[in-house]
Motif scaffolding. Structure first.
Motif, PDB file in Angstrom:
ATOM      1  N   TYR A   1       0.842  -1.200   0.000  1.00  0.00           N
ATOM      2  CA  TYR A   1       0.000   0.000   0.000  1.00  0.00           C
ATOM      3  C   TYR A   1       0.875   1.248   0.000  1.00  0.00           C
ATOM      4  CZ  TYR A   1      -2.915   3.817   1.270  1.00  0.00           C
ATOM      5  OH  TYR A   1      -3.524   5.036   1.256  1.00  0.00           O
ATOM      6  N   ALA A   2       1.908   1.257   0.867  1.00  0.00           N
ATOM      7  CA  ALA A   2       2.785   2.427   0.936  1.00  0.00           C
ATOM      8  C   ALA A   2       3.453   2.667  -0.418  1.00  0.00           C
ATOM      9  CB  ALA A   2       3.834   2.229   2.026  1.00  0.00           C
ATOM     10  N   LEU A   3       3.872   1.579  -1.071  1.00  0.00           N
ATOM     11  CA  LEU A   3       4.509   1.706  -2.370  1.00  0.00           C
ATOM     12  C   LEU A   3       3.573   2.312  -3.398  1.00  0.00           C
ATOM     13  CD1 LEU A   3       6.467  -1.669  -2.674  1.00  0.00           C
ATOM     14  CD2 LEU A   3       7.452   0.625  -2.586  1.00  0.00           C
ATOM     15  N   LEU A   4       2.354   1.773  -3.468  1.00  0.00           N
ATOM     16  CA  LEU A   4       1.418   2.191  -4.517  1.00  0.00           C
ATOM     17  C   LEU A   4       0.844   3.577  -4.275  1.00  0.00           C
ATOM     18  CD1 LEU A   4      -0.496  -1.169  -4.986  1.00  0.00           C
ATOM     19  CD2 LEU A   4       1.229  -0.161  -6.502  1.00  0.00           C
ATOM     20  N   SER A   5       0.640   3.935  -2.990  1.00  0.00           N
ATOM     21  CA  SER A   5      -0.065   5.188  -2.727  1.00  0.00           C
ATOM     22  C   SER A   5       0.886   6.368  -2.666  1.00  0.00           C
ATOM     23  CB  SER A   5      -0.825   5.089  -1.406  1.00  0.00           C
ATOM     24  OG  SER A   5       0.081   5.027  -0.337  1.00  0.00           O
ATOM     25  N   PHE A   6       2.154   6.120  -2.410  1.00  0.00           N
ATOM     26  CA  PHE A   6       3.026   7.270  -2.209  1.00  0.00           C
ATOM     27  C   PHE A   6       4.404   7.102  -2.851  1.00  0.00           C
ATOM     28  CE2 PHE A   6       5.979   9.828   0.380  1.00  0.00           C
ATOM     29  CZ  PHE A   6       5.413  11.069   0.166  1.00  0.00           C
ATOM     30  N   ILE A   7       5.044   5.977  -2.602  1.00  0.00           N
ATOM     31  CA  ILE A   7       6.450   5.861  -2.986  1.00  0.00           C
ATOM     32  C   ILE A   7       6.628   5.773  -4.498  1.00  0.00           C
ATOM     33  CG2 ILE A   7       8.538   4.445  -2.726  1.00  0.00           C
ATOM     34  CD1 ILE A   7       7.374   3.657   0.061  1.00  0.00           C
ATOM     35  N   ILE A   8       5.918   4.828  -5.137  1.00  0.00           N
ATOM     36  CA  ILE A   8       6.051   4.684  -6.591  1.00  0.00           C
ATOM     37  C   ILE A   8       5.555   5.935  -7.329  1.00  0.00           C
ATOM     38  CG2 ILE A   8       5.223   3.375  -8.590  1.00  0.00           C
ATOM     39  CD1 ILE A   8       5.480   0.857  -6.875  1.00  0.00           C
TER      40      ILE A   8
END
Lengths: 566, 361
Positions: free
Chosen positions: A323-330
């Motif tokens: 979730y962190a990757l998809l919503s903010f990091i990527i």
């Protein structure tokens, strides 16, 4: 001053001159609030019965309301409801699951997860949407990746679709569900669960038979809140829906106004219909919130029993990282990449790197002005919004003069009015005023739109402060104004600080309310980014987005780190 | 003696509920008056009206002879101009200020010069034994210390009246006793009119020069602690100021200040009180005024015979429940009698009071 001097001075008004002053402040507060919130609604209602916009030779008509029943509008309504219901279900499920993992289980990376959710909470929706266009559009990064690495050339990802809108909105709204549900989950009376364990229930039985039923009302509240956020969402459907010819009510309204000939009357009717849906949902949601508080929340600080996830823990942790990757990091990486290359190519090994896009921000007077405008609106407007919100919260929670309930209702109305609709109302009602075309219109509009943010934040703190703290100041000899300044304001400081921060961020990134009322002179950052993006200048749009994100995130870090007392 | 507080015909309503119903009383300078009664009797509201925190519907309030409220003249002096000192039940210590600044606040808002603030605050902190705590944050204090800061803040500016709203109800029993004595001493030193609201009879009895027992918005009985305790008007007052026994007797002769009758077990009685005519009456006698002795068969006036139902050891004495016919009497006595034993229970005529019945059964 002795009692006799005071007595002579105080003789005229029934409750003393400072009570009269308090009354006057209340009336002024009421009048300003009513003006800010009622005027645009009345203008919309009036407009919905007119054949043309302000300044045209219009007559009265019912056609606009009949127009709501036309197949095109009804289709849009159904698509909006479908998108919003699905978004609400997924957001609440993900947000609730992550809140449960954080506060009721032995999940290992709680602080990191809360920080990541906080970051995506403050990540502006239109920037998230833009990043996902870069990633998921035909010709975007993901399709190129599939083509290069796996030889799949069919371009399976199409972000310009209903699924695309839902995907981005779920990522964007999940933090709201998390923050709605974490309070009830973390403050639930531990003894309720302990009693179930003592009765012989195993952890899963406790979760199913005790925790879940107790969470019914908070869950319902979260579902309704996410639904409303989705219905009123403008940035996402504007950026990925309009290019894909998928319209929601919010973008429909925008298109009715922006494309000639504008159909202002139908837009007003659509706006009011939208407000009816969101307003009703918010009304129910607030009733639900009141229902749930009594049984679950206690003030006792017992340590909660944390459920052991066992072999599921690793999986849960990976999903949260995802979730962190998809919503903010990527998305951030995608924006950084796009902002640093000359022409968009999906493969970074073929890219020509450059600072040009950042340089262009400072060299274009329009962009600089829009940055300055945004800082004025957010920095200055938030002071006004917070002041009004504080006066309202203090009136409705503490002074409680006659009419305070009406003020309370007025101030919470914007909760139920979509941003684009408030914008339309301001467009209609302020066209007559000399401030039209100035930043004041934007500021007033934002103050009205986000008034509940201020009243709720400050009000929550006012309720926490025992009434006798202020009474003690009065009996000590401090007048009402002096006690407010010397006692209430310092005690409210944490709430005022976080209220200001919330308003600043909200004003800083607002796009829905601005979309209809900005002019070339009053363009703000969100609008600039959008127009660069629409003109296929992804590079500058991304560079501006990176700047916006850096400002937002550093503010967030500064505010959470800042010492709250002084 | 000069009058510190005068209240005439005070009426306060919340909606259509009358909280204070035509209350009038005077408090002399230097006098400490307790408003005593069950919750909801209007005692706190009366106090808040004196402070100016509530606006009454009717009546007149004077502080040191000056009117601060008068419904007829439409006069209502703001609370901050009444020169009162008030101690709140919650203490209301401001968490953002140090101990020193909490106490200094009344002086600061009166624009007192710094040197004088320093002197007065330190003197007051000394009086309440908190001089060493001046720099502490109020949040670092215990409940008892917070309470003393609240008292210091209420007296530092030498108020015309002192108002206490159940100031000890959040302290534990031991601390309560010590602080009670402290409040009494400070009020004596300051020599101002003081109103003290409480629902704790021990507090009222030990602190007050005068007690006003309130019930349903009215003053039910006023008098010295000795009068209220020793000669309550009726069962309500008798109950409010302490544990007591009630006996229903048949009176056959009415004298001047005493009446004669028969107890439920047939024993002859002579008790204090006035009645218009012979007939049934209710009397009360305190458990500590009953003499308990093993039954030796003696007969006589005010000598009842019964059986020990229950005996609890209380340290200094035993607490007995003694059945006399259908009535059970509580008695405190150092004398030791086993449960089930026969006892005689006797008392002096002056300790047993005839109560007004007020339509009681």
């Amino acid at each position: 001053m002795s009692a006799s001097d005071a007595a002579i001075e105080m003789r005229a008004p029934a409750r003393g001159s400072s009570a009269a002053a308090i009354r006057a402040i209340f009336i002024v507060t009421f009048a300003i609030t009513a003006f800010l919130i009622v005027t645009p609604l009345v203008a919309l209602l009036y407009g919905s019965f007119r054949t043309g916009g302000p300044g045209t030779n219009a007559t009265y008509t019912f056609d606009n309301w009949r127009g709501l029943l036309e197949p095109a509008i009804l289709d849009t309504l159904l698509i909006t409801l479908f998108i919003s219901i699905v978004t609400s279900l997924f957001s609440s499920a993900f947000g609730g699951a992550m809140a449960w993992l954080t506060y009721r289980t032995d999940f290992r990376f709680k602080r990191a997860l809360v920080a990541a959710i906080g970051l995506s909470f403050f990540f502006p929706g239109f920037i998230l949407a833009m990043a996902w266009v870069i990633l998921g559009s035909p010709g975007g990064v993901l399709n190129a990746f599939l083509s290069e690495v796996f030889g799949i050339d069919s371009e399976p990802f199409d972000i310009y679709s209903v699924a695309g809108i839902i995907w981005i909105q779920v990522l964007h709204i999940t933090p709201f569900a998390f923050f709605t549900l974490r309070g009830p989950l973390s403050s639930m009376d531990a003894s309720l669960e302990e009693a179930a364990y003592a009765s012989g229930a195993n952890p899963w039985q406790v979760a199913r038979r005790v925790t879940m039923p107790l969470m019914i009302f908070p869950l319902l509240s979260s579902l309704l809140l996410c639904f409303v956020l989705s219905v009123e969402q403008f940035a996402v459907p504007a950026m990925v829906g309009i290019p894909g010819h998928v319209n929601t009510l919010a973008t429909e309204l925008y298109l009715l106004i922006s494309f000639s000939p504008p159909n202002t009357g139908l837009a007003a009717a659509v706006g009011l219909a939208m407000s009816a849906v969101t307003g009703l949902s918010i009304f129910i949601q607030r009733r639900v919130v009141h229902r749930r508080n009594a049984p679950t929340v206690t003030g006792k600080g017992y340590r909660l029993h944390m459920l052991r996830l066992g072999r599921w823990r690793g999986l849960a942790e990976i999903l949260c990282l995802l979730y962190a990757l998809l919503s903010f990091i990527i998305p951030t990486i995608a924006l950084l990449y796009t902002s640093g290359i000359k022409f968009f190519v999906a493969n970074p090994f073929e890219a020509a790197w450059t600072w040009r896009n950042y340089v262009q921000i400072w060299e274009s007077p329009g962009t600089v002005r829009s940055l300055i405008n945004t800082l004025i609106v957010a920095g200055g407007g938030a002071v006004l919004g917070l002041t009004l919100g504080t006066l309202i919260a203090y009136s409705t929670h503490r002074l409680r003069p006659r009419g305070f309930r009406a003020l309370d209702v007025l101030a919470s109305l914007p909760f139920g009015i979509p941003g684009i609709v408030i914008g339309l109302g301001f467009l209609w009602s302020y066209v007559w005023l000399p401030i039209y075309g100035t930043l004041w219109v934007l500021i007033f509009c934002y103050v009205a739109r986000f008034l509940p943010y201020a009243t709720e934040t400050v009000g929550a703190q006012v309720v926490q402060l025992d009434k006798s703290l202020e009474e003690a100041a009065w009996t000590s000899g401090a007048g009402r104004v002096a006690s407010f300044r010397r006692i209430m304001l310092p005690l409210l400081r944490p709430a005022l600080q976080s209220g200001y921060f919330l308003l600043f961020i909200a004003y800083f990134r607002e796009i829905a309310a601005a979309a209809l009322i900005y002019t070339s002179k009053t363009e703000v950052l969100s609008i600039s980014i959008w127009s660069f993006f629409e003109n296929a200048n992804w590079g500058v749009a991304s560079a501006l987005s990176v700047v916006t994100t850096v400002i937002t995130v550093s503010l967030m870090v500064a505010m959470t780190r800042a010492p709250l007392k002084l | 003696m000069a009058t510190g507080i005068t209240i005439k015909g005070l009426v306060k309503r919340f909606g259509d509920k009358t909280i204070i119903d035509h209350v009038s009383f005077d408090i002399a300078v230097g006098e400490l008056v307790c408003l005593l009664g069950p919750s909801g009797c209007g005692k706190t509201t009366t106090l808040r009206c004196i402070a100016g925190l509530e606006a009454p519907e009717e009546g007149r309030i004077e502080i040191n002879g000056q009117p601060v409220f008068d419904s007829a003249e439409k006069l209502a002096v703001e609370p901050y101009r009444r020169n009162a000192g008030m101690v709140f039940q919650s203490y209301a210590i401001w968490p953002h200020l140090s101990v020193f600044e909490n106490v200094a606040f009344p002086l600061r808002v009166r624009n007192t010069p710094n040197a004088e603030v320093e002197k007065k605050v330190m003197r007051t902190l000394d009086m309440v034994g908190l001089a060493d705590f001046r720099a502490r944050s109020a949040q670092q204090l215990s409940g008892g210390q917070q309470q003393r800061v609240a008292v210091a803040r209420a007296i530092v500016h030498e108020p015309d009246v002192l108002l206490f709203d159940e100031p000890l109800s959040n302290l534990d029993a031991r601390l309560r006793d010590a602080t009670r004595a402290e409040i009494r001493r400070l009020q004596r030193e300051l020599n101002v009119a003081a109103v003290y609201v409480t629902h704790d009879q021990a507090e009222a009895l030990s602190l007050a020069d005068r007690i006003l027992v309130m019930s349903e918005g009215r003053i039910h009985q006023a008098g010295t602690p000795q009068e209220i305790y020793g000669a309550p008007r009726d069962a309500f007052v008798a109950d409010v100021v302490g544990a007591t026994n009630f006996l229903d007797i048949a009176v056959h002769a009415v004298g001047d200040g005493t009446v004669q009758g028969v107890a439920p077990d047939g024993a002859p009685l002579r008790v204090t009180g006035r009645m218009a005519a012979p007939g049934p009456a209710r009397v009360m006698v305190r458990p500590d005024r009953l003499r308990v002795a093993p039954d030796a068969g003696e007969q006589g006036e005010n000598c009842l015979h019964g059986t020990v139902r229950q005996r609890l050891f209380m340290g200094g004495h035993y607490e007995y429940a003694i059945a006399i016919g259908p009535t059970v009497l509580r008695a405190f006595s150092p004398v030791q009698v086993a449960e089930g034993g026969r006892v005689t229970v006797s008392f002096e005529p002056c300790d047993c009071i005839v109560l007004e019945t007020r339509g009681a059964p």
